[in-house]
Design an enzyme around this catalytic site. Structure first.
Site, PDB file in Angstrom:
ATOM      1  CG  HIS A  14      -0.376   0.299   2.521  1.00 35.66           C
ATOM      2  ND1 HIS A  14      -1.121   0.597   3.639  1.00 35.66           N
ATOM      3  CD2 HIS A  14       0.922   0.339   2.927  1.00 35.66           C
ATOM      4  CE1 HIS A  14      -0.331   0.806   4.669  1.00 35.66           C
ATOM      5  NE2 HIS A  14       0.899   0.650   4.272  1.00 35.66           N
ATOM      6  CB  CYS A  33       3.405   5.049   5.159  1.00 30.58           C
ATOM      7  SG  CYS A  33       3.549   3.572   6.168  1.00 30.58           S
ATOM      8  CG  HIS A  39       5.367   0.488   2.402  1.00 31.71           C
ATOM      9  ND1 HIS A  39       4.745   1.670   2.072  1.00 31.71           N
ATOM     10  CD2 HIS A  39       4.810   0.093   3.569  1.00 31.71           C
ATOM     11  CE1 HIS A  39       3.857   1.974   3.010  1.00 31.71           C
ATOM     12  NE2 HIS A  39       3.864   1.031   3.929  1.00 31.71           N
ATOM     13  CG  HIS A  41       2.622  -3.207   6.196  1.00 30.64           C
ATOM     14  ND1 HIS A  41       3.612  -2.805   7.068  1.00 30.64           N
ATOM     15  CD2 HIS A  41       2.166  -2.084   5.599  1.00 30.64           C
ATOM     16  CE1 HIS A  41       3.734  -1.490   7.006  1.00 30.64           C
ATOM     17  NE2 HIS A  41       2.873  -1.028   6.120  1.00 30.64           N
ATOM     18  CG  ASP A  79      -1.808 -13.495   0.302  1.00 32.13           C
ATOM     19  OD1 ASP A  79      -1.041 -12.805   1.003  1.00 32.13           O
ATOM     20  OD2 ASP A  79      -1.497 -14.610  -0.153  1.00 32.13           O
ATOM     21  CG  HIS A  80       1.066 -12.294  -2.686  1.00 29.70           C
ATOM     22  ND1 HIS A  80       0.815 -13.001  -1.546  1.00 29.70           N
ATOM     23  CD2 HIS A  80       2.362 -12.520  -2.990  1.00 29.70           C
ATOM     24  CE1 HIS A  80       1.900 -13.640  -1.165  1.00 29.70           C
ATOM     25  NE2 HIS A  80       2.861 -13.364  -2.027  1.00 29.70           N
ATOM     26  CD  GLU A 124       0.430  -0.870   8.724  1.00 34.56           C
ATOM     27  OE1 GLU A 124      -0.424  -0.545   7.894  1.00 34.56           O
ATOM     28  OE2 GLU A 124       1.071  -0.038   9.387  1.00 34.56           O
TER      29      GLU A 124
HETATM   30 NI    NI Z   1       2.570   0.969   5.538  1.00 37.00          NI
END
Ligand code: NI
Length: 141
Positions: A14, A33, A39, A41, A79-80, A124
Site C-alpha cells: 500500500h 508510508c 511498500h 506489510h 493477499d499479494h 500491521e
Molecule cells: Ni505501511
C-alpha cells in the site's frame, strides 16, 4: 459469554498519501508510508467471535469453518494485492490499518452466523495494530 479468536496471515502492499498534497507534505505526514513505489506489510488478522458454547459441540463457532470464511473472503481477496490499486475498497479512504479493520469487519460481519462478530484486530507491524468493535461501541457512556 465466551470469545473465540482465529488468526490468519496475508501480505499486501500500500501507500498512504493525499493526492492534493505536495510530496513534501505527504512525507511530513506519512513518512516512508508515502513512498511512491509502494511498500508491503505482513498482516496478522485476528477475528474474534463471541457467544455461548453449543451444548453438544462446546463451540461458539467451528474454528475450522471460521478459518475457511476468513481465507475465502479476506485472504483470497487481499493477499499479494496492492490495496490502493488492485482493490476497490481504498479509492476514497486511506489504506491505513484502522480503515482496513473496518473494511474487513463490513465484509465478514454478515457472514458470521454462529456467534456474533466481536472484534477485528489487524496487526500491521510488530509494534502497530488496530482493533474495531463495530459501531455499537459508540453507545457506551
Ligand atoms: Ni505501511
Amino acid at each position: 459469554m465466551v470469545y473465540l479468536t482465529r488468526r490468519e496471515t496475508f501480505n499486501a502492499a500500500h501507500r498512504l498519501y493525499v493526492q492534493a498534497w505536495t510530496e513534501e507534505e505527504n512525507f511530513a505526514m506519512f513518512g516512508k508510508c508515502a513512498n511512491k513505489n509502494w511498500h508491503g506489510h505482513n498482516y496478522q488478522l485476528f477475528v474474534t467471535v463471541k457467544g455461548e458454547p453449543d451444548v453438544h459441540t462446546g463451540f461458539i463457532i467451528d474454528a475450522k469453518k471460521l478459518s475457511e470464511v476468513i481465507k475465502k473472503e479476506i485472504v483470497d481477496r487481499f493477499d499479494h494485492q496492492n490495496l490502493n490499486e488492485d482493490t476497490p475498497y481504498f479509492k476514497t479512504i486511506q489504506p491505513s490499518t484502522e480503515n482496513f479493520c473496518k473494511v474487513i469487519w463490513n465484509i465478514l460481519e454478515p457472514l458470521i452466523t454462529d456467534g456474533v462478530l466481536h472484534c477485528i484486530k489487524l496487526q500491521e507491524t510488530e509494534n502497530i495494530y488496530a482493533e474495531y468493535f463495530g459501531e455499537q461501541e459508540r453507545k457506551h457512556p
